[in-house]
Motif scaffolding. Sequence first.
Motif, PDB file in Angstrom:
ATOM      1  N   ARG A  68       0.830  -1.192   0.000  1.00 13.64           N
ATOM      2  CA  ARG A  68       0.000   0.000   0.000  1.00 13.64           C
ATOM      3  C   ARG A  68       0.872   1.252   0.000  1.00 13.64           C
ATOM      4  O   ARG A  68       1.848   1.359   0.757  1.00 13.64           O
ATOM      5  N   ARG A  71      -2.236   7.815   0.392  1.00 14.78           N
ATOM      6  CA  ARG A  71      -3.669   7.994   0.158  1.00 14.78           C
ATOM      7  C   ARG A  71      -3.914   8.654  -1.204  1.00 14.78           C
ATOM      8  O   ARG A  71      -3.045   9.336  -1.753  1.00 14.78           O
ATOM      9  N   GLU A  72      -5.120   8.462  -1.702  1.00 16.25           N
ATOM     10  CA  GLU A  72      -5.500   9.076  -2.982  1.00 16.25           C
ATOM     11  C   GLU A  72      -5.429  10.598  -2.890  1.00 16.25           C
ATOM     12  O   GLU A  72      -5.107  11.288  -3.869  1.00 16.25           O
ATOM     13  N   GLN A  96      -7.367   1.265  -4.069  1.00 19.22           N
ATOM     14  CA  GLN A  96      -8.109   0.318  -3.241  1.00 19.22           C
ATOM     15  C   GLN A  96      -8.418   0.987  -1.910  1.00 19.22           C
ATOM     16  O   GLN A  96      -7.493   1.342  -1.165  1.00 19.22           O
ATOM     17  N   ASN A  97      -9.729   1.178  -1.633  1.00 18.67           N
ATOM     18  CA  ASN A  97     -10.174   1.772  -0.369  1.00 18.67           C
ATOM     19  C   ASN A  97      -9.500   3.108  -0.085  1.00 18.67           C
ATOM     20  O   ASN A  97      -9.121   3.416   1.053  1.00 18.67           O
ATOM     21  N   GLY A  98      -9.294   3.899  -1.126  1.00 17.63           N
ATOM     22  CA  GLY A  98      -8.745   5.237  -0.952  1.00 17.63           C
ATOM     23  C   GLY A  98      -7.242   5.313  -0.914  1.00 17.63           C
ATOM     24  O   GLY A  98      -6.680   6.381  -0.631  1.00 17.63           O
ATOM     25  N   PHE A  99      -6.544   4.189  -1.174  1.00 20.71           N
ATOM     26  CA  PHE A  99      -5.082   4.182  -1.175  1.00 20.71           C
ATOM     27  C   PHE A  99      -4.574   3.716  -2.543  1.00 20.71           C
ATOM     28  O   PHE A  99      -5.202   2.881  -3.220  1.00 20.71           O
TER      29      PHE A  99
END
Length: 686
Positions: A68, A71-72, A96-99
């Motif tokens: 990971r 963050r986005e 994925q989930n904001g990352f």
Amino acid sequence: MPELLTELFSEEIPARMQGQAGEAFHRLMSDMLAPLTPQDIKIFTGPRRIALSCQINTQVPGRVISERGPRETAPEKALEGFTRKHGVTKDQLTLQNGFWVLERNEPPVDAATHIAAQLPDLLRRFPWPRSMRWGSGSGFTWIRPLRRLLCVFDGKVVPFSLAQDNDNGHHLSSDAITEGHRFMAPGPVSVSNTAEWLDALRSRFVIPEASERRTLISEGLERLATEKNLTLVPDAGLVDEVSGLVEWPVPFLGQIDDQFMDLPAEVMQVSMRINQRYFALRGADGKAAPWFGFIANIAPTDDGSLVVAGNERVLRARFADARHFWDLDRRKTLASRLPALDNITFHAKLGSQGERTQRMMRLAGLIADMTGANKSAAIRAAELSKTDLTTGMVGEFPELQGIMGGYYARHDGENDAVAQAITEQYQPRGPGDDVPTAPVSVVAGLADRFDMLTAFFAAGEKPSGSGDPFGLRRAALGIIRLIRENGLRLDLVKIFTLAAEALPADLQNAPDLDLLPQFIAERLRVQLRSEGARYDCLAAISTGNTDTDIVRLLMRAQALQDMLETEDGKNLLAATRRAANILRIENKKDGPHEKTPQTTLYAQAEERALADALDKVEPAVEAAFAREHFADAMKEAASLRGPLDSFFEEVTVNAPEPDLRLNRLYLLARLERMMRLIADFSQIEG
């Protein structure tokens, strides 16, 4: 599964380090080979080699690695840093989930490739207690110069080198070559698997398995001893050491000259063991035999007469030195050596051995009064107990402390009990050692250990973690065994207090002195655990108990254990815990509930029955404790099982009527108080 064989061939590895090195190599290789699922791992250790063989898979399976990133919503520079670090572009990432997430496929890796990549680093970080450098051009270290790296997988060499950047790694690289015995079969030999390696070494006079060498040493010496109607003095530590010194053990017996047979047997055995790694023998009468055993690392071409003669010559020189000390030491009495103890420092904060001797003499007299031992003999034994530290023999062989003092005391004409006490003062030295039973010996041993513990705790030298440089845990276990196995009724707190009174004035009230009773209690629990006994029972009867009479504590603990092993005892424990749980919950509401229950508020027969049982049992338990009839006390307590069972079956403790509820809680509190006379049942496991 294919086979892996790795051998690290070096100059002679110290015998005491071989076992630890084998364990470390096993652990490190197991971790390194974990992705290859190693099976049937075998370790071989010896004077010049550490080796490992096992079966492993042919490759490390491929896998998908997901990492990971930022963050986005993170700044663009954070994302640039992440992509630059991994050598990828933003297009290769997924959200994925904001990352931002990087997923990459890691392909399968051949076993040989994995090993070649990992093994050099493993060797460079091998955990020797200390290592040495040799040659030039490399910072690689090993316990002794490393000469060969054998690494064969599935019959083929796994190619790698120890060279790193500007470090030439001593020009060491892997091959399929091992070497035989340094003298009887020198030179290289090529192998392709473990079976060939074992055959090649055995045919070249090397036994690679440490366990087999130990067996050959023990059985070989025992066979030669039996032929002469002798017995080998057991010495597992020496067998282990010698097995790490020889690759091809060949046993022999040599003779001891008659002129040395009047030396103390302990002197001969220690001299042979420490100086030459020779084995002592006994005759049919149990006394020292005029023979010794030794192990050669070669098979002589003759009958071994030259090897035997050479070792006999060396032993004569060693025994001549021992004879010199023996004769010289006996020219002075132990009593005349007392002033010399003032020149030996015991501890910077605690003065000299002479000052310690004065403390031990005082303490020995006090303990003799408590045990009924001969007071004057106990004081004399304490006075002379450390004088052999000034002798030449003990200076040469510190292992003979006490033993030599006993011999010299007898030579000086001291009382037999005094001489015996000096000899036995350090017993028991370990778990397998005998405990003295002679009263004066017991007092001398206790005085020594009580003074040691008190003095070092006062000086701030109590053990911490695994560190115990002064052997205080061993001293505490010695006190416990001397008391337990001789059935002594002693108040430990009183003795520690008396011992502290003789310390330097600035140490007599040191805060760590208060920790001594608990320190003994902890060692007692350790000993019970090692014996497989219920140490939780000892904890249960010790909680809140200021009694330090070890014999009485153990009698109570055993009686409690016996009760808990009965059906009534198990049920009583369950009911007592139930009562404690109820009180713990209700006390938070409106407790504590310590008042005396009112008989007029007993609304059910089961309440009255439990109260009547407590009226009968409580004084009976107290009386039994006073007489030290602990089994009777437990039997009385177990009789509560029936009334308690009926109470919990028929009575609702939290009755809707407030006065009934409180009265029933008062009754349970009374039960709990009575049970605490016996033990803290919350300490019982299970």
